[in-house]
Design a protein around this motif. Structure first.
Motif, PDB file in Angstrom:
ATOM      1  N   ALA A  13       0.817  -1.134   0.000  1.00 32.45           N
ATOM      2  CA  ALA A  13       0.000   0.000   0.000  1.00 32.45           C
ATOM      3  C   ALA A  13       0.838   1.162   0.000  1.00 32.45           C
ATOM      4  O   ALA A  13       0.661   2.020  -0.466  1.00 32.45           O
ATOM      5  CB  ALA A  13      -0.889   0.384   0.947  1.00 32.45           C
ATOM      6  N   ALA A  17      -3.813  -2.765  -0.891  1.00 29.45           N
ATOM      7  CA  ALA A  17      -5.179  -2.344  -0.601  1.00 29.45           C
ATOM      8  C   ALA A  17      -5.938  -3.456  -0.160  1.00 29.45           C
ATOM      9  O   ALA A  17      -5.942  -4.113  -0.480  1.00 29.45           O
ATOM     10  CB  ALA A  17      -5.885  -1.908  -1.726  1.00 29.45           C
ATOM     11  N   TYR A  94      -4.634  -3.529   8.909  1.00 27.31           N
ATOM     12  CA  TYR A  94      -3.712  -3.838   7.820  1.00 27.31           C
ATOM     13  C   TYR A  94      -2.419  -4.492   8.302  1.00 27.31           C
ATOM     14  O   TYR A  94      -1.573  -4.871   7.485  1.00 27.31           O
ATOM     15  CB  TYR A  94      -3.383  -2.563   7.043  1.00 27.31           C
ATOM     16  N   GLY A 122     -12.604  -5.068   3.173  1.00 25.30           N
ATOM     17  CA  GLY A 122     -11.898  -4.143   4.050  1.00 25.30           C
ATOM     18  C   GLY A 122     -12.698  -3.987   5.329  1.00 25.30           C
ATOM     19  O   GLY A 122     -13.609  -4.767   5.602  1.00 25.30           O
ATOM     20  N   ALA A 309      -9.278   2.050  -4.230  1.00 25.56           N
ATOM     21  CA  ALA A 309      -8.535   2.130  -2.971  1.00 25.56           C
ATOM     22  C   ALA A 309      -7.036   2.048  -3.192  1.00 25.56           C
ATOM     23  O   ALA A 309      -6.555   1.502  -4.182  1.00 25.56           O
ATOM     24  CB  ALA A 309      -8.967   0.997  -2.029  1.00 25.56           C
ATOM     25  N   SER A 310      -6.301   2.624  -2.250  1.00 26.58           N
ATOM     26  CA  SER A 310      -4.854   2.510  -2.137  1.00 26.58           C
ATOM     27  C   SER A 310      -4.128   2.912  -3.411  1.00 26.58           C
ATOM     28  O   SER A 310      -4.090   4.073  -3.750  1.00 26.58           O
ATOM     29  CB  SER A 310      -4.484   1.087  -1.715  1.00 26.58           C
ATOM     30  N   LYS A 335      -7.837   4.683   1.626  1.00 28.05           N
ATOM     31  CA  LYS A 335      -6.786   3.898   2.291  1.00 28.05           C
ATOM     32  C   LYS A 335      -5.469   4.619   2.083  1.00 28.05           C
ATOM     33  O   LYS A 335      -4.860   4.540   1.022  1.00 28.05           O
ATOM     34  CB  LYS A 335      -6.696   2.470   1.755  1.00 28.05           C
ATOM     35  N   THR A 353       1.953  -2.066   8.891  1.00 23.54           N
ATOM     36  CA  THR A 353       1.846  -0.659   8.507  1.00 23.54           C
ATOM     37  C   THR A 353       3.075   0.105   8.999  1.00 23.54           C
ATOM     38  O   THR A 353       3.403   0.068  10.184  1.00 23.54           O
ATOM     39  CB  THR A 353       0.572  -0.037   9.087  1.00 23.54           C
ATOM     40  N   ASN A 366      -6.489   8.952   4.135  1.00 30.93           N
ATOM     41  CA  ASN A 366      -6.942   7.824   4.938  1.00 30.93           C
ATOM     42  C   ASN A 366      -8.295   8.123   5.589  1.00 30.93           C
ATOM     43  O   ASN A 366      -8.462   9.128   6.280  1.00 30.93           O
ATOM     44  CB  ASN A 366      -5.917   7.501   6.019  1.00 30.93           C
ATOM     45  N   HIS A 367      -9.249   7.242   5.330  1.00 29.64           N
ATOM     46  CA  HIS A 367     -10.630   7.377   5.809  1.00 29.64           C
ATOM     47  C   HIS A 367     -11.350   8.594   5.223  1.00 29.64           C
ATOM     48  O   HIS A 367     -12.474   8.898   5.628  1.00 29.64           O
ATOM     49  CB  HIS A 367     -10.690   7.450   7.342  1.00 29.64           C
TER      50      HIS A 367
END
Length: 402
Positions: A13, A17, A94, A122, A309-310, A335, A353, A366-367
């Protein structure tokens, strides 16, 4: 997924993802496969932790289980449980420990080769297991699963407290067998799905030329084959002198960061920023375009949605922030963290992470996700009728540019 490889492992990532292609873990979004190897070691914000944990309490617990548990256990089962527990203790969805078998399954997922239902999973902000993106024309999409569907149970087992990777392992299974999912849609509607698994081998890129000499490039994940296929499509678009390009990354869960950087470089002149990685306020790594920008200046629309995502968010942000693309669709998944994949001698792995990633404009998504320049939604009625209002909006935008 943005995954990146480091040391004995790979970091994703930037490169991940959670690609689940549910029979694979999305995944999760993912920087494995041909991810680049980086031998340097990340500095840690946890330098104050002891070099070794005090296992006195663990040994006491082990002896109590050994002496009292009414069931059959193996030493390997307990050791794997300890390792899973250390990763779970981070409370980061993650950061995951993979046994050797789980590591092999994860690698298969990254290579888009597995047996499952074809969906990315997710967790939402509340820790619920959710569908990020069902893959077009595969069992999950055919059955009617949608992005943001919450999976309440798998074969009757509640998903409360279940990690994404554990859910993936339960959803995967032999070809032609069924998995039963209880789904909560829009936080109110409960639905049951019985989905038949199938073998899944997917090319990550599709391309064609639309009416008006518009090049259409769809990337469903950033996998080992992505760069070569995207390069071939770009060369065809250039030779055809297309008037514009639609880059479709809807329901793309991400994948290899290196792939996202190299495909972005088809548009970006050398040296333009693709992303920064940070630990706290400290920048630990920066990635820039690597050249080969044969598509620079061709009007381009990027399509994104809640299933993007990602790595797909990284590319969408890079093209937009460097003035190479206009974004249409819906807000992406959000993400914005980087994982490193570390390999151990017994074949097991840790996906951990290590940083957050930031767009060229300085934003961490993120979010939050990437918000398009133009919001266009596809209603249930449009979807049922096969009307792609987002693609139509992209075509209209490019037609106005001619």
């Amino acid at each position: 997924m943005g995954l990146k490889t480091k040391g004995k492992g790979r970091r994703w990532a930037r490169r991940t993802a959670n690609l689940l292609l549910i029979a694979a873990i999305f995944l999760a979004g993912v920087n494995v496969g041909n991810g680049r190897i980086d031998l340097q070691r990340h500095s840690s914000v946890n330098g104050s932790l002891p070099n070794r944990l005090d296992y006195t309490g663990v040994d006491q617990l082990y002896r109590s289980i050994k002496d009292n548990y009414d069931g059959k256990l193996s030493a390997q089962q307990l050791q794997d449980g300890l390792k899973h527990g250390l990763a779970t203790a981070t409370k980061d969805p993650y950061t995951v420990y993979f046994t050797p078998k789980e590591a092999k399954d994860f690698s298969d997922q990254l290579n888009n080769s597995f047996s499952g239902i074809g969906a990315q999973l997710g967790q939402d902000a509340d820790g619920n297991l959710e569908v990020i993106a069902p893959i077009d024309d595969l069992p999950a999409a055919k059955a009617g699963l949608k992005p943001k569907d919450i999976i309440a149970s798998i074969n009757g087992t509640t998903t409360s407290g279940m990690s994404v990777d554990e859910a993936v392992s339960k959803i995967r299974g032999p070809k032609n067998t069924q998995v039963k999912l209880q789904i909560v849609r829009d936080h109110k509607q409960s639905l049951d799905f019985n989905i038949t698994r199938q073998d899944i081998n997917l090319p990550s890129v599709k391309s064609k030329t639309l009416d008006g000499n518009i090049g259409y490039l769809q990337i469903t994940s950033f996998s080992p084959d992505t760069v070569g296929l995207a390069q071939k499509a770009a060369e065809q678009f250039k030779s055809q002198n297309v008037k514009g390009i639609i880059l479709d990354m809807r329901n793309d869960p991400g994948g290899l960061l290196d792939a996202a950087i190299k495909v972005s470089s088809l548009w970006l002149p050398p040296g333009q920023k693709v992303l920064d990685e940070k630990q706290g306020n400290r920048t630990t790594d920066s990635s820039t375009s690597v050249g080969g920008n044969i598509l620079t200046g061709i009007p381009t629309v990027v399509l994104i949605d809640g299933g993007s995502a990602s790595a797909s968010e990284i590319m969408a942000g890079a093209l937009h922030d460097n003035n190479q693309a206009y974004l249409i669709g819906e807000k992406s998944y959000g993400k914005g963290v980087v994982q490193q994949l570390i390999n151990f001698g017994d074949g097991s792995q840790l996906k951990v992470t290590v940083a957050s990633w930031y767009r060229p404009n300085g934003q961490n998504i993120n979010h939050k996700g990437v918000t398009p320049d133009k919001i266009v939604k596809i209603s249930d009625a449009d979807a049922k009728a096969g009307t792609d209002t987002q693609l139509q909006a992209a075509q209209a935008y490019l037609a106005a540019k001619q």
